[in-house]
Design an enzyme around this catalytic site. Structure first.
Site, mmCIF file in Angstrom:
data_model
loop_
_atom_site.group_PDB
_atom_site.id
_atom_site.type_symbol
_atom_site.label_atom_id
_atom_site.label_comp_id
_atom_site.label_asym_id
_atom_site.label_seq_id
_atom_site.Cartn_x
_atom_site.Cartn_y
_atom_site.Cartn_z
ATOM 1 N N ARG A 19 -0.085 -9.310 13.225
ATOM 2 C CA ARG A 19 -0.729 -8.256 12.410
ATOM 3 C C ARG A 19 -1.655 -8.869 11.365
ATOM 4 N NH1 ARG A 19 4.367 -5.645 10.389
ATOM 5 N NH2 ARG A 19 3.101 -4.223 9.167
ATOM 6 N N LYS A 66 0.829 -1.215 0.000
ATOM 7 C CA LYS A 66 0.000 0.000 0.000
ATOM 8 C C LYS A 66 0.862 1.264 0.000
ATOM 9 C CE LYS A 66 -2.403 -0.922 3.760
ATOM 10 N NZ LYS A 66 -1.918 -2.276 4.153
ATOM 11 N N ARG A 89 11.381 -6.260 4.443
ATOM 12 C CA ARG A 89 11.304 -4.841 4.827
ATOM 13 C C ARG A 89 11.889 -4.635 6.222
ATOM 14 N NH1 ARG A 89 5.440 -2.234 4.732
ATOM 15 N NH2 ARG A 89 5.183 -3.567 6.544
ATOM 16 N N ARG A 104 12.089 -1.753 10.813
ATOM 17 C CA ARG A 104 10.754 -1.525 11.387
ATOM 18 C C ARG A 104 10.484 -2.555 12.472
ATOM 19 N NH1 ARG A 104 5.349 -0.262 7.792
ATOM 20 N NH2 ARG A 104 4.258 -1.313 9.480
ATOM 21 N N ARG A 109 -9.328 0.771 9.397
ATOM 22 C CA ARG A 109 -8.878 -0.590 9.701
ATOM 23 C C ARG A 109 -9.899 -1.363 10.533
ATOM 24 N NH1 ARG A 109 -3.114 0.460 9.104
ATOM 25 N NH2 ARG A 109 -1.870 -1.425 9.263
HETATM 26 P P1 AMP Z 1 0.936 0.472 8.734
HETATM 27 O O1 AMP Z 1 2.144 1.302 8.471
HETATM 28 O O2 AMP Z 1 -0.288 0.950 7.992
HETATM 29 O O3 AMP Z 1 1.174 -1.011 8.547
HETATM 30 O O4 AMP Z 1 0.578 0.662 10.278
HETATM 31 C C1 AMP Z 1 1.491 0.268 11.301
HETATM 32 C C2 AMP Z 1 0.788 0.179 12.639
HETATM 33 O O5 AMP Z 1 0.212 1.438 12.995
HETATM 34 C C3 AMP Z 1 -0.376 -0.799 12.707
HETATM 35 O O6 AMP Z 1 0.050 -2.124 12.914
HETATM 36 C C4 AMP Z 1 -1.142 -0.236 13.898
HETATM 37 O O7 AMP Z 1 -0.521 -0.544 15.115
HETATM 38 C C5 AMP Z 1 -1.024 1.265 13.687
HETATM 39 N N1 AMP Z 1 -2.108 1.783 12.825
HETATM 40 C C6 AMP Z 1 -1.991 2.326 11.576
HETATM 41 N N2 AMP Z 1 -3.180 2.679 11.098
HETATM 42 C C7 AMP Z 1 -4.088 2.364 12.045
HETATM 43 C C8 AMP Z 1 -5.504 2.452 12.123
HETATM 44 N N3 AMP Z 1 -6.230 2.931 11.106
HETATM 45 N N4 AMP Z 1 -6.103 2.003 13.261
HETATM 46 C C9 AMP Z 1 -5.398 1.505 14.288
HETATM 47 N N5 AMP Z 1 -4.064 1.381 14.279
HETATM 48 C C10 AMP Z 1 -3.409 1.800 13.170
#
Ligand code: AMP
Length: 186
Positions: free
Chosen positions: A144, A13, A127, A133, A88
């Site tokens: 996740r 994404k 990654r 990360r 989410r």
């Molecule tokens: P991402 O970079 O989109 O994979 O997000 C990394 C982490 O940020 C996720 O595993 C969550 O812990 C938190 N996070 C990101 N977006 C959301 C969301 N919309 N709702 C809740 N937690 C989020």
């Protein structure tokens, strides 16, 4: 034009969002990026989010909905926005409908990228090695993916019923996948 880019963790994404926002002049709103920056800065939001993000759980809905509300208000002055990593949960998707109505947001496309689970794990492990990360370790990745299946997958059904979702194959080169997404927006 406004976009929601939806899909499991590791599907690409963020990479595709960067290409699409550059191509269409959209504001890229990545909740994951905002949270990681807040954690790095040690801000109040970062302190609240740190444990959730690093363990691969979700930040509480009220926190993230409030955050997106603020950012979206600014983004509507832009040519449009791309939401990456939000919503989410169905709760977040419902709150977003309210925000869209308040802000008069139209011309919305919902794109979903998909790829097999083994490919997602492979990409995230890679990654993690490259970027450091903290949530890209095998155990956290599996968590996740479970969180995605339990809490985020139902968002697809919500949008299928309400707005329609365009599903795009997330396997291939970055350029191939961008071309598929762009085709759907033409
Ligand atoms: P991402 O970079 O989109 O994979 O997000 C990394 C982490 O940020 C996720 O595993 C969550 O812990 C938190 N996070 C990101 N977006 C959301 C969301 N919309 N709702 C809740 N937690 C989020």
């Amino acid at each position: 034009m406004n976009l929601i880019l939806f899909g499991p963790p590791g599907v690409g994404k963020g990479t595709q969002a960067a290409h699409l926002t550059a191509k269409y002049g959209l504001r890229h709103i990545s909740t994951g990026d905002i949270l990681r920056a807040a954690i790095a800065a040690g801000s109040p939001l970062g302190k609240l989010a740190k444990q959730h993000v690093e363990s691969g759980g979700l930040v509480p809905d009220d926190v993230i909905i409030g955050l997106v509300g603020e950012v979206l208000k600014e983004a509507t002055e832009h040519k449009g926005f791309l939401l990456d990593g939000f919503p989410r949960t169905v709760e977040q998707a419902k709150a977003l409908e309210v925000l869209f109505a308040e802000l008069g947001v139209g011309n919305l496309h919902i794109l979903m990228l998909e790829a097999p689970e083994e490919e997602l794990i492979k990409r995230m492990v890679k990654r993690g090695l490259e970027s450091g990360r903290k949530d890209d370790t095998e155990e956290t990745i599996r968590h996740r993916l479970n969180v995605y299946l339990e809490q985020t997958q139902p968002v697809k059904a919500f949008y299928d019923e309400k707005r329609g979702v365009t599903v795009v194959d997330g396997l291939g080169t970055v350029e191939e996948i961008t071309a598929r997404l762009v085709d759907q927006l033409a």
